[in-house]
Design an enzyme around this catalytic site. Structure first.
Site: not given
Length: 687
Positions: A15, A18, A393
């Site tokens: 997780c 963690c 461009d």
């Protein structure tokens, strides 16, 4: 060594919280100056010095393992082996409930079964929780530890067991969803072979790609994947470059052409001279940049982090208040309200909230990378979708970038061959993109310019070139007010004139082929409510004709490179602006825009300069990227809102006394599952 940075791949994260605990544990190592965990890519970057053993010890609470960063992640264990503790814990819990339902009630036997279930499924959680309490560090495992122990102390053994099992299931779901999101990056890592067949004096031999040196000749047989970047020295073939550029169709490659690791050879036999070490190949750089991008937090992630910093202590305070206030001030039952306080702790676990943003970012960036769009961070992913104007461009972006001479006209009865030779001689010293068109035209007319001696040569960006030949001064540049130029410019052609001692002696009309994808991309952007602009050094008439044919909204013409930067600044006053260019001469404008997008074609320049890159030079991927970004923003907002609302609803159940540990943990696991699945939808977004 001080200030030395090392990056390690970590296996076993369950997780996001963690990962933060692990990060702090590594920081606490005396020889480490700083540590930063990239949860999305499962990596940690350490500043300072730490051994693999020290790093793994810091992650012992999760049984984390350090693996080689340049190697694919280790194969995952079988399902039963991976989740055996959760399954065993569940079986003991179910056995306890079976006895209760059978009429045994809560006996020492059932309590023992529930206790075994709690210890089997939650012992790692408890170790982390107690460690966090000792350091006054409060995360979801701290909250869960307090809640489970509290439930056991007041005799709620069945619900304590359910909380442990469902929390373990929630972590498994979170781990699975993040692994699914990371799979797109793992698939990139698996593209290039681990070995290469190199040519030697005695024949050929297969060696690990890490041992291949620059200059070695690699043998590529029909149907093989390329293991290294290099230049074809023998042979020709068609190569599928989808892994690098996102191009769906194979590209014909001849001797002298560049090829990339991870691409698929067609029917030809090739001998390729290696130009980069394994860790420097374009594919390796893409993987590295995508992994780094997953660690660059989006603004939404910063919000979640800041919110969680205050949210968790607030939940603990609220749980304490719920547990003690009613018994102390309203003569309510302690057992009932301590239970309610424990339920508040459980419902307050921010699992869904913490995972809401990273899983969306990882899924979106991984999906984009597989389509040939490199986005270098969550912050840029957000900005692309927020851009209301996209400036392009012209040369090499809206056009193919390979201009050719369409018209060559001479004046004052000069000889065509002599005039063309002088023009080619001057342009051979210029680096301007249009210079190559004159050189190619001269070559096609079999004109030799190499014998001409040029003196006092000068080249000025945006103006032209000047040089002296046989005592006469020649200049090639813009037509200014030369009347003949107008009719060519009206057709969208770029005009250059050459003067001899101030008199016009010839005119070149040059045309660059528009990309087939330009009009389609612009139309899609307009359909999404995005306005478009074109920035070019061309004259207004020529630029206007091209813009009209594509459907561009606004044209900025006759711009020097620094003028493009000013044009972007002007547009930024009105709204957020993205700039699309070739990543080299547009660098100032790309850097000034809210987000710079380079036309990549797999080049290192594009990878290094802009915030994002279209690796296959296909601007049809631009609308896809904008759409992906907007979907990501919507999903992140929806995830955060849902995570908070579901918590609020569950907490409101405290008022009538309806909140239970069952409801609390089910709301948490349900929210986590929904948020994870919602984020993973971004893996399926198509062009």
């Amino acid at each position: 060594m001080q200030n030395e940075q090392k990056t390690y791949r970590i296996d076993g994260f369950s997780c996001a919280n963690c990962a933060k605990t692990f990060e702090q544990n590594v920081r606490d190592i005396s020889s480490v100056e700083d540590a930063s965990v990239n949860f999305g890519a499962s990596q940690i970057t350490i500043t300072g010095d730490a051994s693999v053993q020290q790093i793994e010890k810091a992650g012992a609470f999760e049984n984390l393992k350090v693996v080689d960063r340049n190697q694919p992640e280790p194969k995952k264990p079988p399902f039963l082996q991976k989740h055996r503790k959760v399954l065993i814990s569940s079986l003991f819990m179910l056995a306890g409930f079976a006895l209760v339902i059978a009429g045994s009630g809560q006996t020492w036997t059932t309590t023992g079964l529930f206790l075994v279930s709690i210890l089997t499924g939650g012992h790692r959680m408890f170790l982390t929780g107690f460690g966090n309490l000792a350091k006054l560090r409060f995360d979801m495992k701290t909250l869960m530890t307090i809640a489970v122990i509290g439930a056991a102390l007041i005799g709620e053994w069945p619900e304590a067991a359910v909380v442990v099992v469902l929390f373990a299931v929630s972590e498994s779901l979170e781990r699975y969803s993040m692994e699914k999101a990371r799979a797109s990056i793992r698939s990139l890592m698996d593209l290039a072979p681990d070995t290469a067949v190199i040519k030697t004096a005695s024949g050929t031999k297969s060696v690990p790609v890490e041992e291949v040196e620059i200059g070695d000749i690699v043998i590529i047989k029909p149907g093989d994947k390329l293991s290294m970047d290099g230049i074809i020295r023998y042979g020709s073939t068609d190569i599928n470059q989808a892994a690098i550029t996102g191009e769906s169709l194979p590209v014909m490659k001849l001797a002298g052409d560049e090829v990339f690791a991870g691409t698929l050879n067609g029917s030809g036999y090739l001998e390729v001279e290696v130009t980069k070490h394994n860790e420097d190949t374009t594919l390796s750089k893409i993987i590295r940049l995508v992994e780094e991008a997953q660690g660059k937090r989006a603004p939404a992630q910063h919000f979640v982090d800041q919110f969680a910093k205050y949210y968790t202590p607030a939940i603990m305070a609220a749980a304490l208040l719920v547990a003690v206030a009613p018994p102390l001030f309203f003569d309510a039952q302690w057992a009932v309200w301590v239970y309610q306080g424990l339920a508040v702790l459980v419902v307050g676990c921010p699992c869904a909230l913490v995972i809401s943003t990273p899983i969306a970012i990882v899924s979106a960036i991984g999906n984009a990378a597989n389509k040939g769009v490199l986005i270098k961070g969550g912050v840029y992913l957000e900005k692309i979708g927020q851009s209301r104007t996209i400036a392009f461009d012209k040369t090499g972006t809206l056009t193919e970038g390979h201009p050719h001479v369409t018209d060559f006209v001479t004046y004052e009865n000069v000889e065509k061959e002599t005039t063309l030779a002088i023009a080619a001689a001057l342009e051979s010293r210029s680096g301007h993109p249009l210079a190559s068109s004159i050189l190619e035209y001269a070559e096609s007319e079999n004109i030799d310019h190499t014998t001409l001696n040029i003196e006092d040569f000068m080249s000025e960006t945006g103006t032209g070139v000047t040089g002296c030949i046989d005592g006469r001064t020649y200049t090639i540049g813009k037509p200014e007010k030369f009347e003949d130029a107008a009719r060519y410019q009206a057709d969208g052609k770029t005009v250059m004139i050459m003067k001899e001692d101030g008199h016009v002696v010839c005119l070149f009309a040059v045309m660059d082929q528009l990309r087939d994808s330009s009009r389609e991309a612009v139309e899609k952007l307009h359909g999404m409510g995005v306005s478009t602009a074109m920035l070019t050094g061309d004259n207004q008439r020529s630029a206007g004709a091209i813009a009209k044919s594509i459907g561009i909204d606004e044209v900025f013409a006759e711009l020097m490179p620094e003028d493009k930067l000013d044009a972007v600044k002007t547009m930024k006053v009105e709204d957020r602006v993205a700039m699309v260019g070739d990543g080299i001469n547009d660098a100032p404008a790309l850097a000034t825009a809210d987000v710079g997008i380079a036309m990549g074609k797999g080049t290192d320049t594009a990878l290094e300069t802009a915030d994002a890159a279209l690796m296959g030079n296909d601007i049809r991927l631009l609308p896809f990227t904008v759409d992906l970004s907007r979907r990501t923003l919507r999903i992140i907002k929806a995830n955060i809102t849902f995570s908070l609302v579901i918590k609020l609803i569950a907490l409101l159940l405290v008022i009538p006394g309806w909140l239970t540990l069952w409801i609390a943990i089910l709301s948490d696991i349900g929210a986590t599952l929904i948020v994870a699945l919602n984020g993973m939808r971004l893996l399926r977004v198509k062009e």
